[in-house]
Structures are given as structure tokens and as C-alpha cells.
Design a protein around this motif. Structure first.
Motif, PDB file in Angstrom:
ATOM      1  N   MET A   1      -2.730 -10.994 -17.181  1.00  0.00           N
ATOM      2  CA  MET A   1      -3.485 -11.435 -16.007  1.00  0.00           C
ATOM      3  C   MET A   1      -3.597 -10.279 -15.021  1.00  0.00           C
ATOM      4  N   MET A   2      -4.761 -10.202 -14.362  1.00  0.00           N
ATOM      5  CA  MET A   2      -4.949  -9.271 -13.266  1.00  0.00           C
ATOM      6  C   MET A   2      -5.726 -10.015 -12.196  1.00  0.00           C
ATOM      7  N   TRP A   3      -5.292  -9.855 -10.939  1.00  0.00           N
ATOM      8  CA  TRP A   3      -5.940 -10.563  -9.849  1.00  0.00           C
ATOM      9  C   TRP A   3      -5.989  -9.687  -8.612  1.00  0.00           C
ATOM     10  N   LEU A   4      -6.797 -10.114  -7.656  1.00  0.00           N
ATOM     11  CA  LEU A   4      -6.957  -9.412  -6.378  1.00  0.00           C
ATOM     12  C   LEU A   4      -6.367 -10.265  -5.261  1.00  0.00           C
ATOM     13  N   TYR A   5      -5.801  -9.594  -4.262  1.00  0.00           N
ATOM     14  CA  TYR A   5      -5.353 -10.272  -3.051  1.00  0.00           C
ATOM     15  C   TYR A   5      -6.403 -10.079  -1.979  1.00  0.00           C
TER      16      TYR A   5
ATOM     17  N   ILE B   1      -3.610  -6.815  -7.457  1.00  0.00           N
ATOM     18  CA  ILE B   1      -4.077  -5.643  -6.720  1.00  0.00           C
ATOM     19  C   ILE B   1      -4.349  -6.015  -5.270  1.00  0.00           C
ATOM     20  N   GLY B   2      -3.600  -5.393  -4.371  1.00  0.00           N
ATOM     21  CA  GLY B   2      -3.799  -5.567  -2.944  1.00  0.00           C
ATOM     22  C   GLY B   2      -4.324  -4.285  -2.327  1.00  0.00           C
TER      23      GLY B   2
ATOM     24  N   HIS C   1       1.147  -5.546  -7.106  1.00  0.00           N
ATOM     25  CA  HIS C   1       2.172  -6.501  -7.534  1.00  0.00           C
ATOM     26  C   HIS C   1       2.323  -6.356  -9.043  1.00  0.00           C
ATOM     27  N   LEU C   2       3.561  -6.159  -9.490  1.00  0.00           N
ATOM     28  CA  LEU C   2       3.854  -6.055 -10.920  1.00  0.00           C
ATOM     29  C   LEU C   2       4.917  -7.084 -11.251  1.00  0.00           C
TER      30      LEU C   2
END
Length: 121
Positions: free
Chosen positions: A116-120, A99-100, A105-106
Motif C-alpha cells: 500500500m502507498m498513500w498520501l497525507y 507520503i507526507g 511513514h514506513l
């Protein structure tokens, strides 16, 4: 059914010597098409395939899924769009989501940790 043109995924470096691959993982395209159906609106690919040069310019990791055709970044201009893309991405089959501020982003990497889930920053 496909809502995307392969040109949307091509490397955006603009260099005549770009050595990016030119095809994406068919699973990525399948999941994106399902996501498009669920959202009932067009999706804009801001980054698909990348050459190593462009990946570095974009701040991508050295083993980025963009280098091998397993990832796409999708534009999101509002918090509501971001929420909807993330919410429906799981139903569309995506298990890796970044997540940006202006994109999601997928990816469908068969080698990286799933779910997985992450932050930019």
C-alpha cells in the motif's frame, strides 16, 4: 549493525503518565537499517511509538501502527529526499508507505493490507 538508538522511537507526548509501549518491532528496525545503508545518509525519526493520547494529538488513526511499534515516520525536507526514501524503501523491504509533505511513514504491519502507498493531506 544499527544506526538508531531506541530513544529515537519513544513517544514524544512528554507526559509523566505516558503509557506507550517502549519497544519497536525488530523487523521495523531491520528494514530501517537497510534503508539507511541504501541511502548512505542518516535518517531522522520524527514519530515512532505513540500512546493513545499522542496518537490522537498527531491525527493518527485509532488502529495506528505507531501504537504497537510497527511504524516510524522519517523526516524529509526536500522533494529529492522524499523521492529517495520512497524509492529505496521498497528495496529495504517496506511494503506500506505513506507520503507526507515533511515525512515518510514506513510500517511493517503484519495485519494490515500489504503493498500500500498513500498520501497525507
Amino acid at each position: 549493525m544499527t544506526y538508531f538508538d531506541y530513544k529515537e522511537f519513544l513517544c514524544k507526548c512528554g507526559r509523566p503518565t505516558c503509557d506507550s509501549i517502549t519497544s519497536i518491532n525488530p523487523d521495523l528496525l531491520d528494514h530501517l537499517n537497510i534503508l539507511r545503508e541504501l541511502l548512505k545518509r542518516p535518517l531522522v525519526v520524527t514519530s515512532g511509538l505513540r500512546c493513545e493520547f499522542w496518537n490522537e494529538e498527531e491525527g493518527g488513526v485509532t488502529d495506528s501502527e505507531h501504537l504497537v511499534g510497527d511504524a516510524a515516520d522519517i523526516s524529509c525536507g526536500t522533494s529529492k529526499e522524499r523521492f529517495d526514501i520512497v524509492r529505496f524503501s521498497w528495496r529495504a523491504g517496506f511494503k506500506r508507505v505513506g507520503i507526507g509533505k515533511t515525512f515518510i511513514h514506513l510500517d511493517v504491519s503484519p495485519t494490515k493490507t500489504p503493498e500500500m502507498m498513500w498520501l497525507y493531506p
